[in-house]
Motif scaffolding. Structure first.
Motif: not given
Length: 384
Positions: A89-92, A103-105, A145, A157, A159, A373
């Motif tokens: 999992l990481h930030h777009c 703040n899309y993951l 996650i 969130f 994701i 966000r």
């Protein structure tokens, strides 16, 4: 949970090649060969793939580097089954310097895509490791996650799984959606987005998303799909699939990304919007995003090297604060404003946003710039 015990056979498959411009509805991609990392041959995923691909050459190997052909197109046709190392999992990466971040993951359970879109950034990003990969340790990713969601119950969130691959184009082989949808259906502070250009939705129709899973389609003008998105299904077939998942209880997302300035683009995109909302229920649209064509120098070189070239490089391109080239700002703003006008004529309540643009573009298009966000919070809250 949906199951598919029978092997996949010729007549219901497609292999990537640069001459095939579209994929017929109901045809799914199969690899030319399967390479399994030693130690993972008894994993549930490896066993499933062997059962579904009984006639596909398969080997177990200690040398995964040998599975990486030098040619990017050849790499796509080779399926590698391996354990993922490191974080899932990481930030777009869209939230780079100078860009408004939603703040899309992103979570990566696979790497590379069987389709052959001419503008795809994977031609650059995965140029040194082009094999199509699927990961055996999905449970580790879900545990990661879960830990993040539990640690931040106050946050909403969003994701997605569509950063390094099409979210559903491999689902007929992996059944990944059968693990992801039930998992997210039980999480109150997260929404899963499955983003695709396929109609590989059979598994989804037997699962209950409980309003926590959005199935999104990348859409474009019909002429752009035909010229630039080799191997994908036409717009009408995407809409047929989208209508089916709406009927099965999912909300649908739409991504006009990349918007491409081409001759008579107004007619092309106006017709696409008309076609979409003849088929889909507007109240079951989760969000619509708009994003301009953007490219690095290496991606630009890869596009120039393709045997068939469409209108991608015919417009004036200028570098942005993130180092990527786009059409000049005045044209981007004009296209965004026109698209927003058409979409709001359909339903002014649909959540709309633009992707990978600086604050100045947001200001000119929407009249305001969202705070950090804020986009993600609004989109997730709107699903309740």
């Amino acid at each position: 949970m949906a199951t598919r015990a029978e092997p996949l056979v010729a007549g219901h498959w497609w292999r990537v090649n640069r001459e095939s411009m579209t994929l017929s509805p109901g045809q799914y991609w199969l690899p030319d060969s399967v390479w399994i990392e030693r130690g993972e041959e008894q994993s549930a995923l490896a066993r499933r793939l062997r059962a579904r691909l009984p006639n596909t050459p398969t080997q177990v190997t200690d040398e995964l580097l040998a599975a990486e052909p030098h040619d990017f197109g050849a790499g796509k046709r080779r399926l590698v089954v391996q354990r993922h190392q490191g974080s899932f999992l990481h930030h777009c990466p869209a939230g780079t310097t100078g860009m408004v971040c939603c703040n899309y993951l992103v979570v990566n359970f696979a790497s590379n895509c069987p389709f052959d879109c001419s503008y795809c950034f994977l031609q650059d990003y995965l140029s040194n490791n082009p094999a199509t990969k699927v990961f055996t340790n999905v449970a580790d990713g879900l545990a990661e996650i879960d830990g993040v969601l539990r640690a931040h119950p106050e946050r909403a969130f969003r994701i997605g799984t569509g950063e390094l691959t099409d979210s559903l184009a491999l689902d007929h082989l992996t059944d990944l959606s059968c693990e992801l949808v039930p998992f997210f259906a039980e999480r109150a502070n997260a929404v899963l987005e499955l983003k695709t250009k396929s109609d590989c939705i059979d598994n989804l129709l037997h699962l209950d998303p409980k309003e926590r899973v959005v199935v999104s389609w990348s859409v474009n003008a019909a002429s752009i799909i035909a010229a630039e998105e080799a191997g994908t299904i036409p717009l009408e077939a995407r809409l047929t699939a989208a209508a089916r998942v709406q009927a099965a209880g999912y909300k649908v997302g739409l991504h006009f990304d990349p918007l491409i300035a081409h001759d008579d683009w107004e007619t092309g995109y106006r017709d696409a919007i008309d076609a979409i909302f003849r088929r889909l229920e507007t109240q079951r649209i989760a969000w619509v995003s708009l994003g301009s064509l953007r490219m690095t120098a290496r991606l630009k070189a890869a596009i120039k090297a393709r045997p068939q070239r469409g209108p991608l490089l015919t417009s004036e391109l200028v570098p942005g604060p993130d180092g990527k080239e786009r059409v000049w700002r005045g044209l981007r703003v004009k296209m965004y404003r026109q698209m927003l006008e058409w979409l709001r004529q359909v339903d002014d309540r649909m959540p709309l946003y633009i992707c990978m643009e600086p604050a100045g573009v947001w200001e000119k298009v929407f009249g305001a710039v969202p705070a950090d966000r804020e986009v993600a919070q609004r989109l997730v809250a709107g699903l309740g």
